[in-house]
Every structure is written in C-alpha cells, then in structure tokens.
Design a protein around this motif. Structure first.
Motif, PDB file in Angstrom:
ATOM      1  N   GLY A 107      37.839  42.678  30.377  1.00 40.03           N
ATOM      2  CA  GLY A 107      38.132  43.808  31.585  1.00 40.03           C
ATOM      3  C   GLY A 107      39.659  43.730  31.691  1.00 40.03           C
ATOM      4  O   GLY A 107      40.284  42.948  30.942  1.00 40.03           O
ATOM      5  N   VAL A 108      40.236  44.531  32.712  1.00 41.82           N
ATOM      6  CA  VAL A 108      41.460  44.636  32.964  1.00 41.82           C
ATOM      7  C   VAL A 108      41.506  43.864  34.528  1.00 41.82           C
ATOM      8  O   VAL A 108      41.179  44.556  35.358  1.00 41.82           O
ATOM      9  CB  VAL A 108      41.970  46.019  32.990  1.00 41.82           C
ATOM     10  CG1 VAL A 108      43.314  46.173  33.738  1.00 41.82           C
ATOM     11  CG2 VAL A 108      42.076  46.638  31.514  1.00 41.82           C
ATOM     12  N   TRP A 109      42.257  42.706  34.458  1.00 43.81           N
ATOM     13  CA  TRP A 109      42.258  42.015  35.938  1.00 43.81           C
ATOM     14  C   TRP A 109      43.829  41.759  36.009  1.00 43.81           C
ATOM     15  O   TRP A 109      44.489  41.361  35.420  1.00 43.81           O
ATOM     16  CB  TRP A 109      41.531  40.632  35.492  1.00 43.81           C
ATOM     17  CG  TRP A 109      40.467  40.737  34.809  1.00 43.81           C
ATOM     18  CD1 TRP A 109      39.991  40.006  33.800  1.00 43.81           C
ATOM     19  CD2 TRP A 109      39.040  41.477  35.036  1.00 43.81           C
ATOM     20  NE1 TRP A 109      38.817  40.053  33.302  1.00 43.81           N
ATOM     21  CE2 TRP A 109      38.091  41.216  34.086  1.00 43.81           C
ATOM     22  CE3 TRP A 109      38.799  42.417  36.007  1.00 43.81           C
ATOM     23  CZ2 TRP A 109      36.867  41.669  34.106  1.00 43.81           C
ATOM     24  CZ3 TRP A 109      37.471  42.998  36.030  1.00 43.81           C
ATOM     25  CH2 TRP A 109      36.419  42.371  35.122  1.00 43.81           C
ATOM     26  N   VAL A 110      44.297  42.579  36.959  1.00 46.39           N
ATOM     27  CA  VAL A 110      45.859  42.247  37.188  1.00 46.39           C
ATOM     28  C   VAL A 110      46.137  42.264  38.719  1.00 46.39           C
ATOM     29  O   VAL A 110      45.234  42.781  39.526  1.00 46.39           O
ATOM     30  CB  VAL A 110      46.243  43.489  36.713  1.00 46.39           C
ATOM     31  CG1 VAL A 110      45.652  44.872  37.344  1.00 46.39           C
ATOM     32  CG2 VAL A 110      47.905  43.809  36.939  1.00 46.39           C
ATOM     33  N   CYS A 152      41.369  56.087  34.809  1.00 44.61           N
ATOM     34  CA  CYS A 152      40.022  56.194  34.303  1.00 44.61           C
ATOM     35  C   CYS A 152      39.673  57.619  33.916  1.00 44.61           C
ATOM     36  O   CYS A 152      39.308  58.098  32.936  1.00 44.61           O
ATOM     37  CB  CYS A 152      39.037  55.639  35.390  1.00 44.61           C
ATOM     38  SG  CYS A 152      38.947  53.871  35.766  1.00 44.61           S
ATOM     39  N   ARG A 153      40.233  58.813  34.635  1.00 42.37           N
ATOM     40  CA  ARG A 153      40.003  59.891  34.271  1.00 42.37           C
ATOM     41  C   ARG A 153      40.581  60.347  33.065  1.00 42.37           C
ATOM     42  O   ARG A 153      40.286  61.027  32.277  1.00 42.37           O
ATOM     43  CB  ARG A 153      40.433  60.872  35.473  1.00 42.37           C
ATOM     44  CG  ARG A 153      39.627  60.846  36.772  1.00 42.37           C
ATOM     45  CD  ARG A 153      40.100  61.505  37.846  1.00 42.37           C
ATOM     46  NE  ARG A 153      39.155  61.268  39.049  1.00 42.37           N
ATOM     47  CZ  ARG A 153      39.011  62.042  40.036  1.00 42.37           C
ATOM     48  NH1 ARG A 153      39.742  63.143  40.133  1.00 42.37           N
ATOM     49  NH2 ARG A 153      38.253  61.930  41.008  1.00 42.37           N
ATOM     50  N   GLU A 154      42.086  59.774  32.956  1.00 43.16           N
ATOM     51  CA  GLU A 154      42.585  59.873  31.540  1.00 43.16           C
ATOM     52  C   GLU A 154      42.009  59.488  30.393  1.00 43.16           C
ATOM     53  O   GLU A 154      42.271  59.908  29.319  1.00 43.16           O
ATOM     54  CB  GLU A 154      43.968  59.111  31.832  1.00 43.16           C
ATOM     55  CG  GLU A 154      44.960  60.163  32.722  1.00 43.16           C
ATOM     56  CD  GLU A 154      46.327  59.672  32.657  1.00 43.16           C
ATOM     57  OE1 GLU A 154      46.826  58.924  31.486  1.00 43.16           O
ATOM     58  OE2 GLU A 154      47.136  59.880  33.630  1.00 43.16           O
ATOM     59  N   VAL A 155      41.015  58.497  30.571  1.00 43.76           N
ATOM     60  CA  VAL A 155      40.253  58.003  29.490  1.00 43.76           C
ATOM     61  C   VAL A 155      38.984  58.675  29.347  1.00 43.76           C
ATOM     62  O   VAL A 155      37.913  58.056  28.781  1.00 43.76           O
ATOM     63  CB  VAL A 155      40.283  56.515  29.291  1.00 43.76           C
ATOM     64  CG1 VAL A 155      41.455  55.801  29.067  1.00 43.76           C
ATOM     65  CG2 VAL A 155      39.571  55.819  30.634  1.00 43.76           C
ATOM     66  N   ALA A 209      35.392  49.236  39.514  1.00 42.78           N
ATOM     67  CA  ALA A 209      36.578  48.539  39.803  1.00 42.78           C
ATOM     68  C   ALA A 209      36.578  48.295  41.221  1.00 42.78           C
ATOM     69  O   ALA A 209      36.045  48.955  42.082  1.00 42.78           O
ATOM     70  CB  ALA A 209      37.592  49.421  39.648  1.00 42.78           C
ATOM     71  N   GLY A 210      37.208  47.202  41.497  1.00 37.03           N
ATOM     72  CA  GLY A 210      37.399  46.922  42.928  1.00 37.03           C
ATOM     73  C   GLY A 210      38.684  46.330  43.194  1.00 37.03           C
ATOM     74  O   GLY A 210      39.564  46.188  42.243  1.00 37.03           O
ATOM     75  N   ILE A 211      39.370  46.290  44.302  1.00 33.89           N
ATOM     76  CA  ILE A 211      40.562  46.022  44.948  1.00 33.89           C
ATOM     77  C   ILE A 211      40.664  44.984  45.883  1.00 33.89           C
ATOM     78  O   ILE A 211      39.769  45.174  46.920  1.00 33.89           O
ATOM     79  CB  ILE A 211      41.516  47.318  44.960  1.00 33.89           C
ATOM     80  CG1 ILE A 211      41.654  48.220  43.933  1.00 33.89           C
ATOM     81  CG2 ILE A 211      42.904  46.886  45.414  1.00 33.89           C
ATOM     82  CD1 ILE A 211      42.055  49.529  44.256  1.00 33.89           C
ATOM     83  N   LEU A 212      41.664  43.938  45.753  1.00 34.82           N
ATOM     84  CA  LEU A 212      41.516  42.887  46.977  1.00 34.82           C
ATOM     85  C   LEU A 212      43.077  42.937  47.181  1.00 34.82           C
ATOM     86  O   LEU A 212      43.987  42.486  46.288  1.00 34.82           O
ATOM     87  CB  LEU A 212      40.961  41.858  46.188  1.00 34.82           C
ATOM     88  CG  LEU A 212      41.229  40.422  47.062  1.00 34.82           C
ATOM     89  CD1 LEU A 212      40.571  40.479  48.673  1.00 34.82           C
ATOM     90  CD2 LEU A 212      40.936  39.146  46.536  1.00 34.82           C
ATOM     91  N   GLY A 237      40.678  44.908  39.853  1.00 31.89           N
ATOM     92  CA  GLY A 237      39.860  44.701  38.654  1.00 31.89           C
ATOM     93  C   GLY A 237      39.110  45.983  38.079  1.00 31.89           C
ATOM     94  O   GLY A 237      38.402  46.592  38.997  1.00 31.89           O
ATOM     95  N   VAL A 238      39.165  46.342  36.880  1.00 28.80           N
ATOM     96  CA  VAL A 238      38.425  47.197  36.258  1.00 28.80           C
ATOM     97  C   VAL A 238      37.607  46.707  35.095  1.00 28.80           C
ATOM     98  O   VAL A 238      38.033  45.874  34.303  1.00 28.80           O
ATOM     99  CB  VAL A 238      39.516  48.326  35.963  1.00 28.80           C
ATOM    100  CG1 VAL A 238      38.749  49.423  35.199  1.00 28.80           C
ATOM    101  CG2 VAL A 238      40.782  48.938  36.798  1.00 28.80           C
ATOM    102  N   ASN A 239      36.322  47.172  35.206  1.00 33.43           N
ATOM    103  CA  ASN A 239      35.535  46.670  34.067  1.00 33.43           C
ATOM    104  C   ASN A 239      35.768  47.386  32.873  1.00 33.43           C
ATOM    105  O   ASN A 239      35.227  48.779  32.840  1.00 33.43           O
ATOM    106  CB  ASN A 239      33.762  46.805  34.551  1.00 33.43           C
ATOM    107  CG  ASN A 239      33.674  46.158  35.778  1.00 33.43           C
ATOM    108  OD1 ASN A 239      34.260  44.905  35.932  1.00 33.43           O
ATOM    109  ND2 ASN A 239      32.828  46.505  36.599  1.00 33.43           N
TER     110      ASN A 239
END
Ligand code: BT5
Length: 345
Positions: free
Chosen positions: A124-127, A155-158, A216-219, A237-239
């Motif tokens: 994932g992309v965890w940042v 996400c739209r760009e991919v 994805a979610g954001i904290l 966090g993006v799966n």
C-alpha cells in the motif's frame, strides 16, 4: 543544501561528474562518493558511467527514489515497516521536525479515526505528512480535505475514478443517489475487471452497496497553540498494490480497480505534489473538494458525537463542516461518520 540533496537534484538532469559536483558544492570528492554510497544503500541504485554518476532508470520505492524529481517541499523518511507513520511523524514533531513525509511499506499498528484499526500490509501507500502551517487550529480540517482531493486526483491519474465521501474517505463505485456523475461505469472500466464483476464483492453486499468501496482513508492529528497550529500530521492510506481479500470487507485497491499495479513511487510523488499545491492556497481547497465529492446532493446518515443526523447533504462550509438539510432544519456537522443512503423511491 546537503550533499545528498544536491547530488539527487543534480542527477535529475543527467550524468554527474563527481569531481565537478565536489567543486560546485565546495566539499571533498570523498564526501560526494560517500553520498553516492549512502543513496545506493538506501536502495537508490546510482550507476557509474563514462560521464559520471547516473540515476537509475527505474528508481525503487525508497526515500531517495520518492524524493528524486519530487516537486514538493518535503524530505522523505522511508521505513520498511513501522507501527504507524502517524506515530513516527508525531515523534518527529516532538523533535521540532517539519516538512517531512514519513512513508512505510507496511504498518503493523496502523490507525484510523477513534482508535480504529487500519489494515496496512506491504504494497500500500502509507504516508504521513508533517507540516507547521501558519493557520489557526480551526482551519486544520481543511488539510484533511486537501489530502482527500490529492488522493482522488492521484487515483484518477492512474485511471481509477475515485470520489470523496465526507470527510475523509476516498471511494470507488459510489453510484447511488441520483448524482449521476460518478457511477460504477464512471470511467474506471479500463480493464472491465473491476466493480461488480471484480470478484471482490462477494459477501460484502452491505458496505459495497451502501456507498462504494473504500480505497483510501485519512487521519489528521495536530497540536495547536491559542491561534496557531503548532504541528499538523495528515496521515494518508491508499490501498495500492493489494488484493482486496487481504483488506477489511468493503475495501478495494488500485490493483483491483485498474487490473494492474501502479508505480507507487510516481503515485506518491503526485499525491505529495497535489497536497503541497493545495495547502499552499487553502482558500482553493473547498472548491476542489466540492468537485470531487459524491456526498453533496445525497441523503446521508451521520453519526456525530452529539447523535445521529439524517437528511440531505447540501454543502460543505469552511473549514470543512458538512451542512445537512434535515426535517428539523439545517445542521452543520463538524465531525462524524457519514453513510450515503439510497434515495427513497
Ligand atoms: C480512516 O479512518 O479511514 C483513516 C485511515 C488512515 C490511515 C493512514 S495510513 C498512514 C497513516 N498512519 C496511520 O496509522 N494511519 C494513517 P476511519 O474513517 O476511522 O476508518 C477506519 C475503518 O476503515 C476501519 O474500522 C475499517 O472498517 C476500515 N479499514 C481498515 N483498514 C482499511 C483499509 N486498508 N482499506 C479500507 N478500509 C479499511
């Protein structure tokens, strides 16, 4: 600029001769050589050619790889695994750090809101982006919205047609409710293998049908002084390159939606660049968010600290409050869990 950064940016425009870089920076050749070795150790495979050092053609997902060519003002700190990138960013904040993106390939103790678990395996992309914006604490929610816009755009760009559910979820396939513009067929059908037929919906009818699949979610966490944010951590966090089977029910991934993996390095770079652009101009965040949300115009049920609110979401007002038209009038909601409802009839 330190030697590492100078070397990385010099490598962007072609081969770098060690001796001339040393002269330019006023450091020893040995210092340049040490910086090259350090990049290689990080996983950024600098090559030695006839004309000097050359950047790898396909940089790895590592700190230097992500920073290479990055047009955003963040240093990147990369870890194979961490309990939580937000926790690490908070520790850096306590050490007076700023403008750092903490990245992990996997998290063992990823957190959602209200101490919920965030499942974050390798792929994932965890940042978490640590900044110290010169804004009042009341404006902090805008940065969460900026994170969501940045994710949706990346996400739209991919090729994945992602929309935002207030306040912090990025979804795919959120079609119900008559907004008409972002349905299951809304342009993410490249490979024909996503959505309902994608094999990842079984046994998940409820969350999937209720408001799309969560990508994805954001904290966001922060500390504020009287009228100024001291530090702000937006954890995203993006799966990305994951199979939905390894994620909680109702979740999806970029891999599943587009039928192939993304280059996480490029994806994350775009995400960080968008986030930096948006947060540089906070007044532009809400208009961008409104264009990408699937919440407005929908009937919603929002669980708030003060009780449940049901009605139609009609707007988002600064600094990120959801305005819901209920049978008893308008309500402004600052925090809560929002569920998109089907329109009756
Ligand atoms: C969120 O919370 O959506 C915020 C998630 C933030 C994660 C990032 S990763 C980098 C940084 N470091 C951290 O430790 N956190 C941040 P919330 O809206 O409360 O949603 C949490 C719920 O989403 C859970 O209760 C699960 O139902 C579901 N969930 C857990 N992991 C998921 C995943 N990987 N994909 C989709 N849904 C998930």
């Amino acid at each position: 600029m330190d030697t590492r950064r100078a070397l990385l940016s010099a490598l962007e425009s072609g081969p770098v001769s060690g001796p001339s870089l040393a002269d330019e920076l006023g450091v020893s050749r040995a210092a340049v050589w040490k910086a090259v070795e350090a990049l290689r150790e990080e996983g950024f495979a600098v090559e030695s050619g006839d004309d000097g050092y050359v950047a790898p053609a396909d940089p790895a997902y590592c700190a230097a790889g992500i920073e290479f060519g990055l047009d955003a003002p963040y240093a990147v700190e990369y870890h194979e695994d961490l309990p939580s990138t937000n926790d690490r960013a908070r520790a850096l904040a306590a050490e007076r750090g700023a403008d750092v993106a903490v990245v992990a390939d996997a998290q063992t103790g990823g957190r959602g809101r209200l101490e919920r678990e965030w499942v974050a395996p390798s792929g994932g992309v965890w940042v978490s982006v640590l900044t110290r914006p010169a804004v009042s604490p009341a404006r902090a929610p805008l940065f969460t919205l900026a994170g969501a816009v940045a994710v949706a755009d990346a996400c739209r760009e991919v090729g994945v047609d992602a929309t935002i559910k207030w306040p912090n979820d990025v979804l795919v396939g959120d079609s119900d409710g008559g907004d008409g513009g972002n349905g299951r067929d809304g342009g993410n059908g490249r490979d024909g293998g996503n959505g309902r037929d994608g094999g990842n919906d079984e046994g998940r009818a409820d969350p999937v049908d209720r408001g799309g699949r969560k990508l994805a979610g954001i904290l966001t966490e922060m500390e504020g002084e009287a009228d100024r944010v001291s530090w702000l951590v937006v954890g995203i966090g993006v799966n990305a390159n994951l199979d939905p089977e390894t994620l909680p029910a109702g979740a999806t991934s970029l891999r599943a939606e587009r039928g192939g993996d993304v280059d996480r390095r490029r994806f994350l770079a775009r995400l960080l660049e968008r986030y930096a652009d948006l947060t540089a101009d906070p007044d532009a965040i809400l208009p961008s968010w409104r264009e990408r949300t699937s919440t407005l115009g929908r009937r919603v049920r929002v669980e708030t600290p003060g009780g449940t609110v049901v009605g139609r979401a009609v707007d988002v007002e600064p600094p990120g409050a959801l305005v819901v038209e209920t049978d008893d009038g308008r309500r402004r909601i600052h925090a809560g869990d929002c569920e998109h409802l089907r329109d009756a009839g």
